[in-house]
Scaffold this motif. Structure first.
Motif, PDB file in Angstrom:
ATOM      1  N   ARG A 295       0.926  -1.586  -0.303  1.00  0.00           N
ATOM      2  CA  ARG A 295       0.235   0.178   0.108  1.00  0.00           C
ATOM      3  C   ARG A 295       0.755   0.908  -0.089  1.00  0.00           C
ATOM      4  O   ARG A 295       1.883   1.355   0.983  1.00  0.00           O
ATOM      5  N   GLN A 296       0.159   2.170  -0.439  1.00  0.00           N
ATOM      6  CA  GLN A 296       0.782   3.749  -0.361  1.00  0.00           C
ATOM      7  C   GLN A 296       0.233   4.933  -0.555  1.00  0.00           C
ATOM      8  O   GLN A 296      -0.829   4.960  -0.753  1.00  0.00           O
ATOM      9  N   ALA A 297       0.056   5.873   0.176  1.00  0.00           N
ATOM     10  CA  ALA A 297      -0.891   6.653   1.229  1.00  0.00           C
ATOM     11  C   ALA A 297       0.434   7.810   0.711  1.00  0.00           C
ATOM     12  O   ALA A 297       1.826   8.147   0.147  1.00  0.00           O
ATOM     13  N   PRO A 298      -0.164   8.947   0.303  1.00  0.00           N
ATOM     14  CA  PRO A 298       0.333   9.723  -0.448  1.00  0.00           C
ATOM     15  C   PRO A 298       1.259  10.776   0.533  1.00  0.00           C
ATOM     16  O   PRO A 298       0.870  10.277   1.397  1.00  0.00           O
ATOM     17  N   GLY A 299       2.514  10.780  -0.458  1.00  0.00           N
ATOM     18  CA  GLY A 299       3.386  11.321   0.565  1.00  0.00           C
ATOM     19  C   GLY A 299       4.472  10.370   1.614  1.00  0.00           C
ATOM     20  O   GLY A 299       5.307  10.351   1.962  1.00  0.00           O
ATOM     21  N   LYS A 300       3.623   9.286   1.042  1.00  0.00           N
ATOM     22  CA  LYS A 300       4.786   8.230   1.837  1.00  0.00           C
ATOM     23  C   LYS A 300       5.175   6.823   0.929  1.00  0.00           C
ATOM     24  O   LYS A 300       4.952   7.258  -0.237  1.00  0.00           O
ATOM     25  N   GLU A 301       6.448   5.891   1.434  1.00  0.00           N
ATOM     26  CA  GLU A 301       6.498   5.593   0.603  1.00  0.00           C
ATOM     27  C   GLU A 301       5.507   4.234   0.812  1.00  0.00           C
ATOM     28  O   GLU A 301       5.239   4.060   1.090  1.00  0.00           O
ATOM     29  N   ARG A 302       6.168   2.998  -0.567  1.00  0.00           N
ATOM     30  CA  ARG A 302       5.096   1.605  -0.613  1.00  0.00           C
ATOM     31  C   ARG A 302       5.775   0.872   0.641  1.00  0.00           C
ATOM     32  O   ARG A 302       6.475   0.604   0.652  1.00  0.00           O
ATOM     33  N   GLU A 303       4.699   0.295   1.122  1.00  0.00           N
ATOM     34  CA  GLU A 303       4.732  -0.389   2.763  1.00  0.00           C
ATOM     35  C   GLU A 303       3.954  -1.866   2.060  1.00  0.00           C
ATOM     36  O   GLU A 303       2.744  -2.235   1.667  1.00  0.00           O
ATOM     37  N   GLY A 304       5.060  -2.586   2.798  1.00  0.00           N
ATOM     38  CA  GLY A 304       4.546  -4.091   2.149  1.00  0.00           C
ATOM     39  C   GLY A 304       3.588  -4.271   3.442  1.00  0.00           C
ATOM     40  O   GLY A 304       4.085  -4.135   4.605  1.00  0.00           O
ATOM     41  N   VAL A 305       2.478  -5.347   3.219  1.00  0.00           N
ATOM     42  CA  VAL A 305       1.193  -5.632   3.495  1.00  0.00           C
ATOM     43  C   VAL A 305       1.096  -7.024   4.215  1.00  0.00           C
ATOM     44  O   VAL A 305       1.147  -7.310   5.594  1.00  0.00           O
ATOM     45  N   SER A 306       1.332  -7.904   3.080  1.00  0.00           N
ATOM     46  CA  SER A 306       0.954  -9.271   3.202  1.00  0.00           C
ATOM     47  C   SER A 306       1.632  -9.888   2.262  1.00  0.00           C
ATOM     48  O   SER A 306       2.051  -9.369   0.913  1.00  0.00           O
ATOM     49  N   CYS A 307       1.760 -11.442   2.153  1.00  0.00           N
ATOM     50  CA  CYS A 307       3.147 -11.955   1.328  1.00  0.00           C
ATOM     51  C   CYS A 307       2.395 -13.187   1.714  1.00  0.00           C
ATOM     52  O   CYS A 307       2.355 -13.778   2.365  1.00  0.00           O
ATOM     53  N   ILE A 308       1.962 -13.935   0.853  1.00  0.00           N
ATOM     54  CA  ILE A 308       1.482 -15.554   0.475  1.00  0.00           C
ATOM     55  C   ILE A 308       2.376 -16.441  -0.600  1.00  0.00           C
ATOM     56  O   ILE A 308       2.848 -16.215  -1.134  1.00  0.00           O
ATOM     57  N   SER A 309       2.640 -17.399  -0.427  1.00  0.00           N
ATOM     58  CA  SER A 309       3.642 -18.316  -0.645  1.00  0.00           C
ATOM     59  C   SER A 309       2.233 -18.904  -2.022  1.00  0.00           C
ATOM     60  O   SER A 309       1.043 -18.815  -1.639  1.00  0.00           O
TER      61      SER A 309
ATOM     62  N   ARG B  80       5.703 -12.449  -7.552  1.00  0.00           N
ATOM     63  CA  ARG B  80       6.791 -13.232  -7.601  1.00  0.00           C
ATOM     64  C   ARG B  80       7.598 -14.578  -7.901  1.00  0.00           C
ATOM     65  O   ARG B  80       6.581 -15.830  -7.200  1.00  0.00           O
ATOM     66  N   LYS B  81       8.684 -15.036  -8.754  1.00  0.00           N
ATOM     67  CA  LYS B  81       8.942 -16.321  -8.725  1.00  0.00           C
ATOM     68  C   LYS B  81       9.505 -16.656  -7.442  1.00  0.00           C
ATOM     69  O   LYS B  81       9.847 -15.487  -6.608  1.00  0.00           O
ATOM     70  N   GLY B  82       8.774 -17.957  -6.857  1.00  0.00           N
ATOM     71  CA  GLY B  82       9.380 -18.449  -5.707  1.00  0.00           C
ATOM     72  C   GLY B  82       8.762 -18.002  -4.291  1.00  0.00           C
ATOM     73  O   GLY B  82       7.441 -17.301  -4.699  1.00  0.00           O
ATOM     74  N   GLY B  83       9.436 -18.047  -3.391  1.00  0.00           N
ATOM     75  CA  GLY B  83       8.335 -17.666  -2.015  1.00  0.00           C
ATOM     76  C   GLY B  83       8.466 -16.434  -1.591  1.00  0.00           C
ATOM     77  O   GLY B  83       8.920 -15.462  -2.035  1.00  0.00           O
ATOM     78  N   CYS B  84       7.983 -15.962  -0.234  1.00  0.00           N
ATOM     79  CA  CYS B  84       8.164 -14.757   0.634  1.00  0.00           C
ATOM     80  C   CYS B  84       9.235 -14.841   0.808  1.00  0.00           C
ATOM     81  O   CYS B  84       9.614 -13.648   0.978  1.00  0.00           O
ATOM     82  N   ASN B  85       9.105 -16.004   1.472  1.00  0.00           N
ATOM     83  CA  ASN B  85      10.910 -15.667   2.494  1.00  0.00           C
ATOM     84  C   ASN B  85      10.355 -14.149   3.359  1.00  0.00           C
ATOM     85  O   ASN B  85      11.145 -13.129   3.529  1.00  0.00           O
ATOM     86  N   GLY B  86       9.251 -14.318   4.363  1.00  0.00           N
ATOM     87  CA  GLY B  86       8.973 -13.217   5.174  1.00  0.00           C
ATOM     88  C   GLY B  86       8.718 -12.381   4.286  1.00  0.00           C
ATOM     89  O   GLY B  86       7.866 -12.329   3.207  1.00  0.00           O
ATOM     90  N   LEU B  87       8.402 -11.163   4.670  1.00  0.00           N
ATOM     91  CA  LEU B  87       7.965 -10.210   3.654  1.00  0.00           C
ATOM     92  C   LEU B  87       9.322  -9.452   2.605  1.00  0.00           C
ATOM     93  O   LEU B  87       9.828  -8.736   3.123  1.00  0.00           O
TER      94      LEU B  87
END
Length: 124
Positions: free
Chosen positions: A37-51, A98-105
């Motif tokens: 997610r990305q809010a105005p004026g902020k950096e893109r933030e990782g929210v979630s990942c699923i394998s 993405r190819k492969g797994g999440c390996n965390g976020l």
């Protein structure tokens, strides 16, 4: 390759919303899927990942316990169920593959394909 998000909108604080991402043009069943997610004026933030299998799920600290990621490989679709929404959750929400797994976020740089985003606004 296409990733098409849907389901965003305006919701009151404390409410719930489910956003979806329909994928096509690549091996969805072999890909980890993420939500950012990305809010105005902020950096893109990782929210979630699923394998790729759906067995492993990871969440950012700001959404743990409130958001749930899921996928349906038969429908080439990934979901993000968002509960107990807060005004600070207001952002454009993007899905990514993405190819492969999440390996965390993983960081956004580690994703190969991106959708155009769906706006989520939490306000009374």
């Amino acid at each position: 390759v296409q990733l098409v998000e849907s389901g965003g909108g305006l919701v009151q604080p404390g409410g719930s919303l489910r956003v979806s991402c329909a994928a096509s043009g690549f091996a969805f069943g072999d890909s980890a899927m993420g939500w950012f997610r990305q809010a105005p004026g902020k950096e893109r933030e990782g929210v979630s990942c699923i394998s790729s299998s759906g067995k492993y799920k990871y969440y950012g600290d700001s959404v743990k316990g409130r958001f749930t990621i899921a996928r349906d490989n038969a429908k080439n679709t990934v979901y993000l169920q968002m509960n107990t929404l807060k005004p600070e959750d207001t952002a454009m929400y993007f899905c990514a593959a993405r190819k492969g797994g999440c390996n965390g976020l993983p960081s956004s740089r580690q994703f190969d394909y991106w959708g155009q985003g769906t706006q989520v606004t939490v306000s009374s």
